[in-house]
Design a protein around this motif. Sequence first.
Motif, PDB file in Angstrom:
ATOM      1  N   HIS A  29       0.857  -1.124   0.182  1.00 52.01           N
ATOM      2  CA  HIS A  29       0.166   0.168  -0.056  1.00 52.01           C
ATOM      3  C   HIS A  29       0.879   1.441   0.097  1.00 52.01           C
ATOM      4  CE1 HIS A  29      -3.412  -2.559   0.948  1.00 52.01           C
ATOM      5  NE2 HIS A  29      -2.758  -3.308   1.753  1.00 52.01           N
ATOM      6  N   HIS A  30       2.205   1.173  -0.163  1.00 49.92           N
ATOM      7  CA  HIS A  30       2.995   2.363   0.010  1.00 49.92           C
ATOM      8  C   HIS A  30       2.923   3.306   1.141  1.00 49.92           C
ATOM      9  CE1 HIS A  30       4.200   2.009  -4.790  1.00 49.92           C
ATOM     10  NE2 HIS A  30       4.494   0.814  -3.956  1.00 49.92           N
ATOM     11  N   LEU A  31       2.679   2.641   2.248  1.00 53.13           N
ATOM     12  CA  LEU A  31       2.545   3.339   3.534  1.00 53.13           C
ATOM     13  C   LEU A  31       3.826   3.954   3.876  1.00 53.13           C
ATOM     14  CD1 LEU A  31       0.233   0.969   5.232  1.00 53.13           C
ATOM     15  CD2 LEU A  31      -0.551   2.883   3.776  1.00 53.13           C
ATOM     16  N   ARG A  32       4.152   5.158   3.541  1.00 50.61           N
ATOM     17  CA  ARG A  32       5.442   5.651   3.881  1.00 50.61           C
ATOM     18  C   ARG A  32       5.479   6.566   5.107  1.00 50.61           C
ATOM     19  NH1 ARG A  32       4.204   7.238  -1.580  1.00 50.61           N
ATOM     20  NH2 ARG A  32       5.276   6.024  -3.159  1.00 50.61           N
ATOM     21  N   ARG A  33       4.134   7.223   5.525  1.00 51.80           N
ATOM     22  CA  ARG A  33       4.182   8.031   6.615  1.00 51.80           C
ATOM     23  C   ARG A  33       4.483   7.266   8.100  1.00 51.80           C
ATOM     24  NH1 ARG A  33       4.474  13.102   7.288  1.00 51.80           N
ATOM     25  NH2 ARG A  33       4.258  13.669   9.614  1.00 51.80           N
ATOM     26  N   PRO A  34       4.152   5.976   8.014  1.00 50.32           N
ATOM     27  CA  PRO A  34       4.758   5.357   9.465  1.00 50.32           C
ATOM     28  C   PRO A  34       6.301   5.576   9.474  1.00 50.32           C
ATOM     29  CG  PRO A  34       2.968   4.261   8.499  1.00 50.32           C
ATOM     30  CD  PRO A  34       3.055   5.302   7.775  1.00 50.32           C
ATOM     31  N   PHE A  35       6.997   5.021   8.613  1.00 49.63           N
ATOM     32  CA  PHE A  35       8.256   5.080   8.450  1.00 49.63           C
ATOM     33  C   PHE A  35       8.958   6.597   8.528  1.00 49.63           C
ATOM     34  CE2 PHE A  35       6.929   1.501   6.519  1.00 49.63           C
ATOM     35  CZ  PHE A  35       7.974   0.590   6.895  1.00 49.63           C
ATOM     36  N   LEU A  36       8.235   7.704   7.937  1.00 41.83           N
ATOM     37  CA  LEU A  36       8.818   8.915   8.277  1.00 41.83           C
ATOM     38  C   LEU A  36       8.639   9.459   9.948  1.00 41.83           C
ATOM     39  CD1 LEU A  36       9.722  11.669   7.030  1.00 41.83           C
ATOM     40  CD2 LEU A  36       7.384  12.335   6.595  1.00 41.83           C
ATOM     41  N   GLU A  37       7.432   9.110  10.381  1.00 46.49           N
ATOM     42  CA  GLU A  37       7.040   9.447  11.836  1.00 46.49           C
ATOM     43  C   GLU A  37       8.113   8.593  12.472  1.00 46.49           C
ATOM     44  OE1 GLU A  37       3.337   8.015  11.875  1.00 46.49           O
ATOM     45  OE2 GLU A  37       2.489   9.857  11.327  1.00 46.49           O
ATOM     46  N   ALA A  38       8.805   7.403  12.323  1.00 44.99           N
ATOM     47  CA  ALA A  38       9.592   6.711  13.152  1.00 44.99           C
ATOM     48  C   ALA A  38      10.757   7.470  13.612  1.00 44.99           C
ATOM     49  CB  ALA A  38      10.095   5.292  12.602  1.00 44.99           C
ATOM     50  N   GLY A  39      11.473   8.286  12.601  1.00 46.03           N
ATOM     51  CA  GLY A  39      12.597   9.122  13.223  1.00 46.03           C
ATOM     52  C   GLY A  39      13.971   8.770  12.670  1.00 46.03           C
ATOM     53  N   PRO A  40      14.935   9.512  12.896  1.00 42.52           N
ATOM     54  CA  PRO A  40      16.231   9.226  12.319  1.00 42.52           C
ATOM     55  C   PRO A  40      16.667   7.621  12.824  1.00 42.52           C
ATOM     56  CG  PRO A  40      16.138  11.360  13.258  1.00 42.52           C
ATOM     57  CD  PRO A  40      15.075  10.625  13.655  1.00 42.52           C
ATOM     58  N   TRP A  41      16.412   7.358  13.960  1.00 46.03           N
ATOM     59  CA  TRP A  41      16.935   6.153  14.154  1.00 46.03           C
ATOM     60  C   TRP A  41      16.756   4.783  13.294  1.00 46.03           C
ATOM     61  CZ3 TRP A  41      14.381   1.363  14.613  1.00 46.03           C
ATOM     62  CH2 TRP A  41      13.001   1.564  14.574  1.00 46.03           C
ATOM     63  N   LEU A  42      15.661   4.776  12.511  1.00 44.26           N
ATOM     64  CA  LEU A  42      15.373   4.063  11.424  1.00 44.26           C
ATOM     65  C   LEU A  42      16.110   4.042  10.356  1.00 44.26           C
ATOM     66  CD1 LEU A  42      13.243   1.719  10.393  1.00 44.26           C
ATOM     67  CD2 LEU A  42      12.134   3.592   9.167  1.00 44.26           C
TER      68      LEU A  42
END
Length: 936
Positions: free
Chosen positions: A820-833
């Motif tokens: 589903h190309h859900l990018r927002r959860p990864f952006l919200e995760a922060g730099p650690w990811l």
Amino acid sequence: MGDGDRRDPTTEVLTPGGDPVLAARFTVPVIPETFVRRPRLVAQLTAGPRTPLTLVEGPAGAGKTCLVADWITGPDAPGPVAWLTVEPEDNEPGVFWTYVLEAVRRHGIPLPDTLTGPSRAGAVDHSLLTRLAAWLSGRETPVTLVLDDFDRVADSAEVADELQFVLRHADGGLRLVVISRTRPLLPLHRYRAAGEFIEVDADNLAFRTEEAAALVAAHGLALSEDGVRALTERTGGWAAGLRLSALEAQRADDPEYFLGDFDAGRSTLADFLLAEVLHERPAEAQDLLLRTSILERTHPGLADALTGRDDAEPVLAELLRANAFLEPLGHSWYRLNPLFAEVLRVHLRERSPGLEPELHRTASAWLSAAGLLDEALSHAAEAGDWELAAAELVDGPAIGRLLDGPDAGRLDGLFAGMPPDTPGPAADLVRAARELTRHDVELGFAYLRRAEESLPDAGAVGDGRDGPVGAGRDAAAVRLSSALLRALGARVTGSADMAEAAVETAAEAERTLHDDRLEPFRELRAGLLTDVGAAQLWEGRFEAAHATLSAVVETVETTALDGAPSDIASLLAGSSDMAEGDGPSTARFRCEALGRIALIEFLHGRPGRAESHARAVLAETERAGLPELAGSGAAELVLAAVAMDRHDLPAAHDHLDRGAAPSARSDAPRDPVVAALLALLRSRLLHAEGDPRAALRVLDELAERTTAPVDRSPWVSDLVTTATAAAHLAEDDPKAAVEVFEKRPPHGAECRVAEARARLAAGQGEAALGILDGLSEGRGEGPAVVARVLLARAQTVHVLGDTVTAENLVLRALAAARPHHLRRPFLEAGPWLWRLLARRPARARGHDWLLPVLPRNGAVPDLPQEDPPEPLTTPLSEREQDALERLAQFMTTLEIAADLHLSVNTVKTHLKTLYRKLGVTRRGEAVRRARELGLL
């Protein structure tokens, strides 16, 4: 003197009866100075120079005579022309042909000596007609014969037959131009079929707006474009109406204001219409015209009801043939010219005072029986019979149309004139509906209770055929309408229990109706279930809401929420064939229900299903011609939410703007679900665009935007809590974020994830892990929720030092989000990811869809290994080092201050300096960076 006798051309010409021929009848009318030449009509007249027959037909004052006179005297003149103005005595063929021959001579067209006038008034020798046709057929240049006012002999079959004989045998030597108010007895169909006929009718003669502007200007008036348009619509483009209106306005100080409000019924316009149209008709036609003038449109059956006779059909047909300002609409319906109807109404009041209200009541009853409720209501209101108007609306039953849909604004305006003392339960229901749509729930329910208290017990309702119930004729209809309003009130206040009770009341009332009365209740039933489903959705009862809303759309989706229809839905949908799939009356409810099903899917983390349902709503609204349907608004908001999860902010903005449009209408009913979703998405967009303070302000205003309490809706409460905490974290205030959850405990998985992230940011790693451990897998949540849970767990274990588990959890999150190309959860995760992925680039292969949210250019697989950390340019002070060590122990700012015997503000100052030296913005990043530098 016989038909073939010779005569001296200098002698006086007499008719067969011995009367002198009147020269004025051969005179071409003088064109007035204010005449407006209309090239489009002249082009019609000149289109066929060899066309034998032209008919210019229209009502009195339509500009027929001036049009033809201008044509034959202008640059497009057709050649030799003879003009004759017809009079009633021309019904005698001998008189008619005497004048025709003399018209030709008087206009300079020499006739052979053999063509002398008839000797008898009542008949013409056939040989004269033969000689005339033979002479015309031998001419090189055809003669154009204009017969003005031909309607004066239009009923003479003998004259028509003789004209047809000459025209047919003239072999192109005669072009006949007939100017008439009525259709002549000539065989027009033959000429039309042969392409030998030009017709300029009333529609062609009507002035267009730009032509009306030129006519008004010719009278020295300067009107605005809107003023000219309004005058053209009021007169129907009728030439005499425009000219007489302009003459009246010349005497006014403000012509535009005068024309917008002048009393046409007492003007020169009225004098003209009454003399030239009304008084020319027989008594029964006059009576019909006056009585039907109260109508927007009429039908023979309706006209019979108003006149008390049974002759309307032939009278209307004759009025139409006579061009008496009557226009056919098709299917036996007719409409009077608006200006003529206005004049007739004034004359009706003068001739028969007090009759008009009774005519409106009669029209209302007939129209209601014919199923034309809108028109019936208008006439009941015009009669001042508000009890009847309210009863018609309720008995329809159509009170749902007062609440929402394309007619809501018009019906609300209609009933705005209802006096406050109008008695009866139907009137109280109308008042209740108007107050509920204005969001005055308390007053709306007060009227609703009064309506219900005035009804007999449910067991005494009967079948609605036993006479009046208060102002209504059907107690069952009143109970059904009352149930619909209670469901609306429940929807506005977010009470599913109240909505479900309303369904049971409606089902009980419906059982009292005969089968032949059930069909009109289909739309009410669909609206009732839509309101119930919306109330259930507000309270977070998703399974019940899904079943109820699916009963409206008639397609229960195969999802984890599916199952047997709820008892509530089956009460109304199970046995009554609620709505046909393509029924226009319920299209808006089907779309609204499907839009809310799309929202349920989104809230369960299923963006694919949510998007599919939402786009189906948009397709249906376009097919049904309902572009601003409330259901399309909810669907657009769901698409905005899906775009947000994909971090497609431009698309989210577009969908959000379109979704807000229906709610922004002044006549739009307030829907708590849509209002809350709209505010939440605006807040999320502001946050995503880097303005968390503005995002918080939108959330603070949410309670004012919804009529239902937020704390009654667990999912709305969760979304508000999650967004509020995220804004605090963005402002580096984890303590405030944690406090949000302590004040408003979370209900769902996503909100618990948000709490875990807040506690992790506040240094409460073990507490965060405990929250996440409490989220069991296999709950039926969709990929959007699963991805957020996995990422939160990965971040937590990473902070606690378990990098291997963190990597595995991130890979599982990528797998869940990728379809589903859900990018927002990864952006919200922060730099650690990103640092985690940078260490092991191979782990992120095949996830190029994340490119829009990558912190640097290039695909994830190409991320290099992190360079060794650069040493600090400015070493930490002793106090900063002490604070850093306590950060690593997950101590809060308050705990650090107590342990170091410092004030909280002093500790905050040390932490800000510490973050700046380390090049980070949050405590978790500070601890991780310190470990990389060997400071811990």
